[in-house]
Design a protein around this motif. Structure first.
Motif, short mmCIF file in Angstrom:
data_model
loop_
_atom_site.label_atom_id
_atom_site.label_comp_id
_atom_site.label_asym_id
_atom_site.label_seq_id
_atom_site.Cartn_x
_atom_site.Cartn_y
_atom_site.Cartn_z
N LEU A 319 0.82 -1.21 0.00
CA LEU A 319 0.00 0.00 0.00
C LEU A 319 0.85 1.27 0.00
O LEU A 319 0.51 2.24 -0.68
CB LEU A 319 -0.94 -0.02 1.21
CG LEU A 319 -1.98 -1.14 1.21
CD1 LEU A 319 -2.81 -1.11 2.49
CD2 LEU A 319 -2.90 -1.02 -0.01
N CYS A 320 1.95 1.26 0.74
CA CYS A 320 2.82 2.45 0.73
C CYS A 320 3.51 2.62 -0.61
O CYS A 320 3.74 3.75 -1.06
CB CYS A 320 3.85 2.36 1.86
SG CYS A 320 3.13 2.48 3.52
N ASN A 321 3.85 1.52 -1.25
CA ASN A 321 4.45 1.60 -2.59
C ASN A 321 3.49 2.27 -3.56
O ASN A 321 3.86 3.22 -4.27
CB ASN A 321 4.81 0.19 -3.06
CG ASN A 321 5.47 0.19 -4.43
OD1 ASN A 321 4.90 0.61 -5.42
ND2 ASN A 321 6.70 -0.31 -4.48
N PHE A 322 2.27 1.81 -3.59
CA PHE A 322 1.30 2.39 -4.52
C PHE A 322 0.88 3.79 -4.10
O PHE A 322 0.50 4.61 -4.93
CB PHE A 322 0.08 1.47 -4.64
CG PHE A 322 0.32 0.26 -5.50
CD1 PHE A 322 0.13 0.32 -6.88
CD2 PHE A 322 0.76 -0.92 -4.94
CE1 PHE A 322 0.37 -0.79 -7.69
CE2 PHE A 322 1.00 -2.04 -5.73
CZ PHE A 322 0.81 -1.98 -7.10
N ALA A 323 0.97 4.09 -2.80
CA ALA A 323 0.61 5.42 -2.32
C ALA A 323 1.57 6.50 -2.80
O ALA A 323 1.24 7.69 -2.77
CB ALA A 323 0.54 5.43 -0.79
N PHE A 328 1.17 12.39 -7.68
CA PHE A 328 0.99 12.70 -9.10
C PHE A 328 -0.47 13.00 -9.42
O PHE A 328 -0.77 13.86 -10.25
CB PHE A 328 1.52 11.56 -9.96
CG PHE A 328 2.99 11.30 -9.77
CD1 PHE A 328 3.93 12.24 -10.13
CD2 PHE A 328 3.42 10.11 -9.20
CE1 PHE A 328 5.29 12.00 -9.94
CE2 PHE A 328 4.76 9.86 -9.00
CZ PHE A 328 5.70 10.81 -9.38
N PHE A 329 -1.37 12.30 -8.75
CA PHE A 329 -2.80 12.55 -8.97
C PHE A 329 -3.22 13.89 -8.37
O PHE A 329 -4.00 14.63 -8.98
CB PHE A 329 -3.64 11.41 -8.39
CG PHE A 329 -3.54 10.13 -9.14
CD1 PHE A 329 -4.12 9.98 -10.39
CD2 PHE A 329 -2.83 9.05 -8.61
CE1 PHE A 329 -4.02 8.78 -11.10
CE2 PHE A 329 -2.73 7.85 -9.30
CZ PHE A 329 -3.32 7.72 -10.56
N LEU A 330 -2.72 14.20 -7.18
CA LEU A 330 -3.10 15.43 -6.51
C LEU A 330 -2.17 16.59 -6.84
O LEU A 330 -2.43 17.72 -6.42
CB LEU A 330 -3.12 15.21 -4.99
CG LEU A 330 -4.09 14.13 -4.49
CD1 LEU A 330 -4.05 14.06 -2.97
CD2 LEU A 330 -5.52 14.42 -4.98
N ARG A 331 -1.07 16.31 -7.54
CA ARG A 331 -0.14 17.32 -8.04
C ARG A 331 0.45 18.18 -6.92
O ARG A 331 0.42 19.41 -6.97
CB ARG A 331 -0.79 18.19 -9.12
CG ARG A 331 -1.18 17.42 -10.37
CD ARG A 331 -1.59 18.35 -11.50
NE ARG A 331 -0.52 19.25 -11.89
CZ ARG A 331 0.52 18.90 -12.66
NH1 ARG A 331 0.63 17.66 -13.11
NH2 ARG A 331 1.44 19.79 -12.97
N TYR A 332 0.98 17.53 -5.92
CA TYR A 332 1.81 18.21 -4.94
C TYR A 332 3.20 17.59 -5.00
O TYR A 332 3.38 16.46 -5.48
CB TYR A 332 1.22 18.11 -3.53
CG TYR A 332 1.16 16.72 -2.95
CD1 TYR A 332 2.23 16.19 -2.23
CD2 TYR A 332 0.02 15.92 -3.11
CE1 TYR A 332 2.17 14.91 -1.69
CE2 TYR A 332 -0.04 14.64 -2.57
CZ TYR A 332 1.04 14.14 -1.87
OH TYR A 332 0.99 12.88 -1.34
N ASP A 333 4.20 18.33 -4.54
CA ASP A 333 5.59 17.94 -4.73
C ASP A 333 6.18 17.46 -3.40
O ASP A 333 6.72 18.25 -2.63
CB ASP A 333 6.38 19.14 -5.28
CG ASP A 333 7.81 18.77 -5.66
OD1 ASP A 333 8.14 17.56 -5.63
OD2 ASP A 333 8.59 19.69 -5.98
#
Length: 487
Positions: A319-323, A328-333
């Motif tokens: 889950l942490c890997n996919f998280a 990228f979806f929410l576009r924060y850096d």
């Protein structure tokens, strides 16, 4: 002078003047917690090395500096009022008072964490937790945050965010503790709070220069630092989780077993998920997974058996890997994936604790009694775990955002660095020091180095460490920065 004696076995005997009762402190328990304190201490620079290795070399030293700065600032804050706000025995449901301001009266009396160790021992052990938590969060400043204001941020954040969450989780007067919330070593106070704070910092600071271009698709500059940081963290986590038993007992041993097992399984799981994409056996992937497993097992380590630890490892590694794709979806850096590893890992650990916690494991220390989780037929436990996780997430996100905005409008305290600092690197701009003898910034400037000076020529990406990012800078910006560096 504190009045105490040693009995025939060498244990400390102290008579509580309020009750007249003789309290016995076993020297073995105290010795183990002292050792655990040192183990957790080494985790703090471990975070610095872990973060440093993942960044570009021009920002490597700043992360190591942040780790030591955070330890120093929180050590003072904990002495000043942090311990009292988190663990005063006259606390309300949410936060303590100033009864132990300046550690006044924190001596040999029984600690609020365990009757088996004195308050002074509990105080210094919990200091290490208080110090590592903001260090996890300020990793979000990487490559585009100012170092000076970060010291102010750490002091304020520890006071307003960490101390209340620690109080309601671990203080016997706290609301989560009173309602039976299970968090052995810091799923919410340490990991959810820091990971969520990192999310707030990432959103507030905005994107680094070159976001969305190949320029930020760099590889970690020093994989050895990442492995070294993981070694420090894994080694120290035996004190982090095992020491949270607050005594040398079977519960501490079980906590060490499940900690090592969950980290191992999670590291392998993350590495295998990465292998499916790259067909490479990634050391970075293994280290990232191991940390995710350590995070997830933290709230459960004193409550679950070894078979459950395997599941903790598989789920956290997956889950942490996919998280890591959430940004990228929410576009924060979030350069270091702090939210994905610590918040998501902490939530996973809290939820699984509600399912797999067992009264028999918790009772291995000889005095702890809990109703257990789903395995013991105590189904409401999961609800309290979700409530605690949600409260920690929401509180940290809102309060961290408020702190950031207030600091932004105070002259000199804004955490966002300017473009020049990003280009030359935080190490040079804020510290004037480097992690290495050579730190190249030619790719950022769009120029090439000629005999120690920067010549204003566009360079091709072929053979360079980073891809070409054509036309990223105006010619005026290139001229200004090149002249400053050449002077």
């Amino acid at each position: 002078m504190v009045n105490f004696t040693y009995d025939a076995s060498g244990d400390i005997n102290w008579v509580d003047p309020a009750t007249g009762k003789t309290v016995v402190y076993n020297l073995g328990d105290i010795a183990w917690v002292i050792a655990a304190t040192a183990l957790v201490w080494i985790m703090i620079p471990g975070v610095g090395f872990f973060y440093s290795g993942l960044l570009r070399r021009k920002n490597a030293l700043s992360m190591i500096w942040l780790s030591m700065m955070t330890l120093a600032v929180v050590s003072f804050q904990w002495f000043f009022w942090g311990f009292s706000l988190a663990f005063s025995d006259t606390a309300n449901l949410y936060i303590g008072d100033l009864r132990y301001f300046g550690l006044k009266g924190v001596l040999i009396q029984q600690s609020i964490g365990s009757p088996r160790i004195p308050s002074l021992m509990f105080c210094v052990y919990q200091l290490m937790f208080a110090a590592i938590t903001p260090m996890l969060a300020v990793g979000a400043l990487a490559e585009h945050g100012r170092l000076g204001p970060s010291m102010v941020f750490v002091f304020i954040w520890s006071t307003i965010v960490y101390d209340p969450i620690a109080c309601w989780t671990w203080n016997t007067n706290g609301w989560s503790n009173k309602h039976g919330g299970l968090d052995f070593a810091g799923g919410t106070p340490v990991h959810i709070s820091s990971g969520t704070a990192a999310l707030a910092i990432s959103i507030f600071l905005g994107k680094r220069r070159g976001y969305g271009t190949p320029r930020l698709a760099y590889k970690p500059h020093n994989s050895s630092y990442v492995v070294l940081g993981t070694v420090f963290l894994w080694f120290g986590w035996f004190g982090f989780n095992g020491g949270s038993a607050l005594g040398a007992n079977l519960r501490a041993i079980q906590a060490c077993i499940v900690t090592n097992l969950a980290a191992s399984v999670a590291g392998l799981t993350w590495m295998l998920w990465d292998y499916r994409l790259e067909r490479k056996w990634s050391a970075i992937g293994f280290c990232s997974g191991a940390v995710a497993g350590l995070v997830a097992i933290t709230p459960a380590s004193g409550f679950v058996g070894s078979p459950a630890a395997v599941l903790f490892g598989v789920l956290s590694g997956t889950l942490c890997n996919f998280a890591t794709q959430i940004k990228f979806f929410l576009r924060y850096d979030d350069a270091l994936d702090i939210f994905a590893v610590h918040t998501i890992g902490g939530v996973v650990g809290n939820i699984l604790t509600g399912i797999f916690a067992q009264a028999s494991i918790a009772g291995a220390d000889g005095f702890t009694k809990i109703p257990g989780g789903w395995l013991d037929g105590h189904f409401v436990q999961l609800g309290w775990q979700l409530a605690d996780s949600s409260a920690g997430f929401g509180y940290s996100l809102v309060m961290t955002t408020i702190i950031l905005w207030v600091m932004h409008f105070i002259p000199g305290l804004s955490l966002r660095c300017d473009e020049e600092a990003e280009i030359v690197g935080i190490d040079d701009y804020d510290m004037g020091e480097f992690a290495y003898d050579y730190v190249g910034i030619e790719q950022d400037l769009g120029v090439k180095d000629v005999e120690g000076g920067l010549e204003r020529e566009r360079i091709e990406a072929s053979g360079s460490r980073e891809p070409r990012h054509a036309d990223a800078d105006s010619s005026a910006a290139v001229s200004e920065i090149a002249e400053k560096r050449a002077a």
